[in-house]
Structures are given as structure tokens and as C-alpha cells.
Design a protein around this motif. Structure first.
Motif, short mmCIF file in Angstrom:
data_model
loop_
_atom_site.label_atom_id
_atom_site.label_comp_id
_atom_site.label_asym_id
_atom_site.label_seq_id
_atom_site.Cartn_x
_atom_site.Cartn_y
_atom_site.Cartn_z
N LYS A 314 0.83 -1.20 0.00
CA LYS A 314 0.00 0.00 0.00
C LYS A 314 0.87 1.26 0.00
O LYS A 314 0.63 2.20 -0.77
CB LYS A 314 -0.92 -0.01 1.22
CG LYS A 314 -1.76 1.25 1.35
CD LYS A 314 -2.56 1.25 2.66
CE LYS A 314 -3.30 2.57 2.85
NZ LYS A 314 -4.02 2.62 4.13
N LEU A 317 2.40 1.85 -3.43
CA LEU A 317 1.45 2.31 -4.45
C LEU A 317 1.02 3.75 -4.20
O LEU A 317 0.70 4.47 -5.17
CB LEU A 317 0.23 1.39 -4.47
CG LEU A 317 0.49 -0.04 -4.97
CD1 LEU A 317 -0.78 -0.88 -4.86
CD2 LEU A 317 1.00 -0.03 -6.41
N GLU A 318 0.99 4.19 -2.96
CA GLU A 318 0.59 5.57 -2.67
C GLU A 318 1.54 6.60 -3.28
O GLU A 318 1.17 7.74 -3.52
CB GLU A 318 0.53 5.78 -1.15
CG GLU A 318 -0.70 5.17 -0.50
CD GLU A 318 -0.69 5.33 1.02
OE1 GLU A 318 -1.76 5.23 1.62
OE2 GLU A 318 0.41 5.53 1.59
N THR A 322 -3.20 7.43 -7.05
CA THR A 322 -4.19 7.92 -6.09
C THR A 322 -5.10 6.75 -5.74
O THR A 322 -5.95 6.34 -6.54
CB THR A 322 -5.01 9.07 -6.70
OG1 THR A 322 -4.13 10.14 -7.08
CG2 THR A 322 -6.02 9.60 -5.69
N LEU A 323 -4.92 6.18 -4.56
CA LEU A 323 -5.66 4.99 -4.18
C LEU A 323 -7.11 5.33 -3.84
O LEU A 323 -7.38 6.27 -3.10
CB LEU A 323 -4.99 4.32 -2.97
CG LEU A 323 -3.52 3.89 -3.17
CD1 LEU A 323 -3.00 3.23 -1.91
CD2 LEU A 323 -3.39 2.97 -4.38
N LYS A 324 -8.03 4.53 -4.39
CA LYS A 324 -9.45 4.73 -4.15
C LYS A 324 -10.02 3.69 -3.17
O LYS A 324 -10.85 4.00 -2.33
CB LYS A 324 -10.23 4.69 -5.47
CG LYS A 324 -9.89 5.84 -6.41
CD LYS A 324 -10.29 7.18 -5.77
CE LYS A 324 -10.01 8.35 -6.69
NZ LYS A 324 -10.39 9.63 -6.09
N ILE A 326 -8.91 -0.36 -1.14
CA ILE A 326 -8.03 -1.52 -0.95
C ILE A 326 -8.79 -2.55 -0.13
O ILE A 326 -9.31 -2.23 0.95
CB ILE A 326 -6.73 -1.13 -0.24
CG1 ILE A 326 -5.93 -0.14 -1.10
CG2 ILE A 326 -5.89 -2.36 0.06
CD1 ILE A 326 -4.66 0.34 -0.43
N ILE A 335 -6.88 -3.78 -5.35
CA ILE A 335 -6.67 -2.33 -5.28
C ILE A 335 -7.33 -1.66 -6.48
O ILE A 335 -7.18 -2.11 -7.63
CB ILE A 335 -5.15 -2.00 -5.30
CG1 ILE A 335 -4.42 -2.71 -4.17
CG2 ILE A 335 -4.93 -0.49 -5.21
CD1 ILE A 335 -3.57 -3.82 -4.62
N ALA A 337 -7.46 2.26 -8.15
CA ALA A 337 -6.77 3.55 -8.04
C ALA A 337 -6.91 4.35 -9.34
O ALA A 337 -7.44 3.86 -10.33
CB ALA A 337 -5.29 3.33 -7.72
#
Length: 339
Positions: A314, A317-318, A322-324, A326, A335, A337
């Protein structure tokens, strides 16, 4: 008689050469009685002037950086710069080079229309020694210049524009500007006018004969050039049709801009895709089950050895997405994003 006629012919040719040199581009050598002319202005004071400065209403100008450094090298490029951007007319093109900035100022103007307008307001063109564009005086226009007709001249990033005076503050009157301009060395332009001397019949016949010979030479050269030109036109036409190339410079620049935008987007996605393939996994037990990259959205499914590595993934990937959402369930990490 023959000797006298020949001497007369030689004197006329010298006078003709002298007048032609005066009419074409050159620099002012001393102060002159300059006046400014604009469409719709009160032109009653223009009768006794020896030099005319033409307003922005009489020409089009562009500020360009060209792959050359000399004006004569730029001449063949000038018509293409205004490709498709001018109304119908018979245009001439000239260029000025500003050495201190490296910019070319490219002008397009309809000489015949300018001459017709000046004659229509009572100006005797044969009495005007030089004509200038106001753009050539750009270095003198630091403050707006009030034309006293409801408009002012403004230096807009190196281009002289005409704007309503009601929006202008702290301007100088046009008469004050003309006093300074009378001693400034600016490039003058050519406006056709009647030559101020007559030619007798004998001399006219000799000049006509010389012009006829020159015309024959020109026709031969033109015929050769025209054949080569038609061949190039045909080749260009075939290339345009074969590769569907837009015909105008504006369309070509728009196509290039669009393709460059697509290229940048593809490169950006490739870089992101490359980073996604380097997600810190335990390669012995973990792997990417599914990876979808479409438009701005990214969807990833990862098979985990245990749930402990999910937090590490996580954080990685951040940094790139832009993570939406998980979700981690049964050692499967899902995931969603956006780029």
C-alpha cells in the motif's frame, strides 16, 4: 545627335537608378517631417509631410523565431508564416531582425490598397519620401501613445496594438512621439508611386528594348522554373494524399500538438506500468494475479503469502497512484486507483 541621345539616355538611366534606390528599403539619415496616418483620423495635417508612419490598420505583423539569422535568408519563409491567416489580397512580405532579442518581425501588407487609401484622402504619394510601419518604432513606445481619435498605441509584449483610449492611463500625445521618431532610424517600406520625371520618346524606345530582352530572358527562366514547380506540386500532392497530411499550417500544427499529447500520455502510462511491475512482492510466494490500466483508472489483484505484506504494498502504491479502495481477503489484495 546620336551622341546627344546616348548621353541623354545615360543621364535618364542614372536618374532612374537613383530614384529606385530612394524608393526601396533603406535607413533614415537625418530628421524629417514625420506624420502618422490611421483610418478614420483627421488627415488635414498630412499635406506637408515628407514621411508617413502607417498605423496597425495597414498591415499584419507576427513575431517569430526562425532557423536563420539574416533577413535575406528569411525571405523565402515569409509567405508560409501567414499561410491561411490573411484575407484575400495581393500581399507583399518583409522582415525585420532584432539582433538583441533574436526575434524576427514579419510583415504582410497590400501595397495597392494602402496607396489607394492614401490617395483617397488627398495625399500626393510623389511628395512622400518614405513610408514606415509603426511597428518599426517599437523601441520608442514604452508608454501608450494617444492618437487623439479615441484610440492609443500600446506595446503589447513587443507588438504594437491599437486599443480604445478609455482603457489607457499615463499616455503621451502623438505629436510628442513624432518629434522623437523624426530622429530615429527605422526601416522604411516601398509604396508604389509615379516617378517624378519624364522620359523622351527616343529614350523610352531604348528602355523598352532593354525591358523586352529582359522579359525574354525572364520568360525562358520562368518556363524552366514553372515545369520544375509543377513537378514539385504534383509530388507534394501525392504525399499529402498518401499520408493524409492537412493542407494548412494551422491544421498541421494542431495535428502535431495532438500527437505529442498522445505520445506524452503513452510514455506516462508506460512509466507507471513499469513501476507497477516492481511492486515489492515476495517473489517466491506472491505474484500479480491481474493488472488493468485504462484511461486514468488502475485495477490490481495480488496473491499474498500472508496479510502482513499488504501494508508495505500500500505504501509503495501511494507514491505513484491515487488509491481509491483496498481490500484484503483470503490472501487476495484488490486495489482500485487512479493515475
Amino acid at each position: 545627335m546620336i551622341i546627344g541621345a546616348e548621353l541623354n539616355f545615360i543621364m535618364i538611366l542614372k536618374k532612374l537608378q537613383s530614384n529606385i534606390q530612394k524608393l526601396f528599403f533603406k535607413k533614415k539619415a537625418s530628421s524629417e517631417n514625420l506624420k502618422f496616418v490611421d483610418k478614420g483620423m483627421n488627415n488635414s495635417s498630412l499635406q506637408n509631410c515628407t514621411g508617413l508612419i502607417l498605423s496597425t490598420s495597414f498591415y499584419w505583423v507576427k513575431k517569430e523565431q526562425l532557423p536563420v539569422k539574416k533577413v535575406h535568408e528569411a525571405k523565402k519563409l515569409l509567405p508560409a508564416i501567414f499561410d491561411g491567416s490573411l484575407p484575400d489580397g495581393n500581399y507583399k512580405y518583409i522582415a525585420e531582425y532584432a539582433e538583441e532579442s533574436g526575434w524576427f518581425y514579419i510583415y504582410a501588407y497590400d501595397e495597392e490598397k494602402i496607396a489607394e487609401y492614401l490617395e483617397s484622402i488627398g495625399i500626393d504619394l510623389t511628395k512622400i519620401k518614405r513610408f514606415y510601419f509603426i511597428q518599426s518604432f517599437i523601441k520608442l513606445i514604452e508608454k501608450p501613445v494617444d492618437l487623439k481619435n479615441g484610440y492609443s498605441l500600446v506595446n503589447d509584449n513587443g507588438i504594437i496594438c491599437k486599443l480604445p483610449s478609455e482603457f489607457i492611463e499615463d499616455s503621451i500625445p502623438i505629436d510628442e512621439f513624432l518629434k522623437v521618431a523624426s530622429n530615429y532610424k527605422a526601416t522604411n517600406i516601398y509604396i508604389s508611386k509615379r516617378l517624378p520625371f519624364s522620359v523622351d520618346r527616343s529614350s523610352m524606345l531604348k528602355i523598352s528594348a532593354a525591358l523586352f530582352i529582359a522579359a525574354v530572358i525572364y520568360i525562358v527562366e520562368y518556363t524552366t522554373y514553372y515545369k520544375a514547380y509543377n513537378k514539385l506540386v504534383l509530388e507534394n500532392k501525392n504525399l499529402y494524399e498518401a499520408y493524409n497530411i492537412p493542407k494548412t499550417g494551422y491544421q498541421r500544427r494542431a495535428r502535431i500538438k495532438k500527437l505529442e499529447s498522445i505520445k506524452d500520455e503513452i510514455i506516462s502510462k508506460r512509466q507507471i506500468f513499469s513501476k507497477l511491475l516492481r511492486i515489492p512482492l515476495n517473489r517466491k510466494y506472491e505474484f500479480i494475479r491481474k493488472l488493468t490500466l485504462s484511461d486514468k483508472r488502475v485495477s490490481i489483484e495480488i496473491s499474498l503469502h500472508n496479510d502482513k505484506n499488504a501494508e508495505k504494498i500500500k505504501k509503495y502504491l501511494e507514491k505513484i497512484l491515487t488509491l481509491k479502495s483496498i481490500k484484503v481477503k483470503s490472501k487476495i489484495m484488490k486495489i482500485k486507483a487512479e493515475i
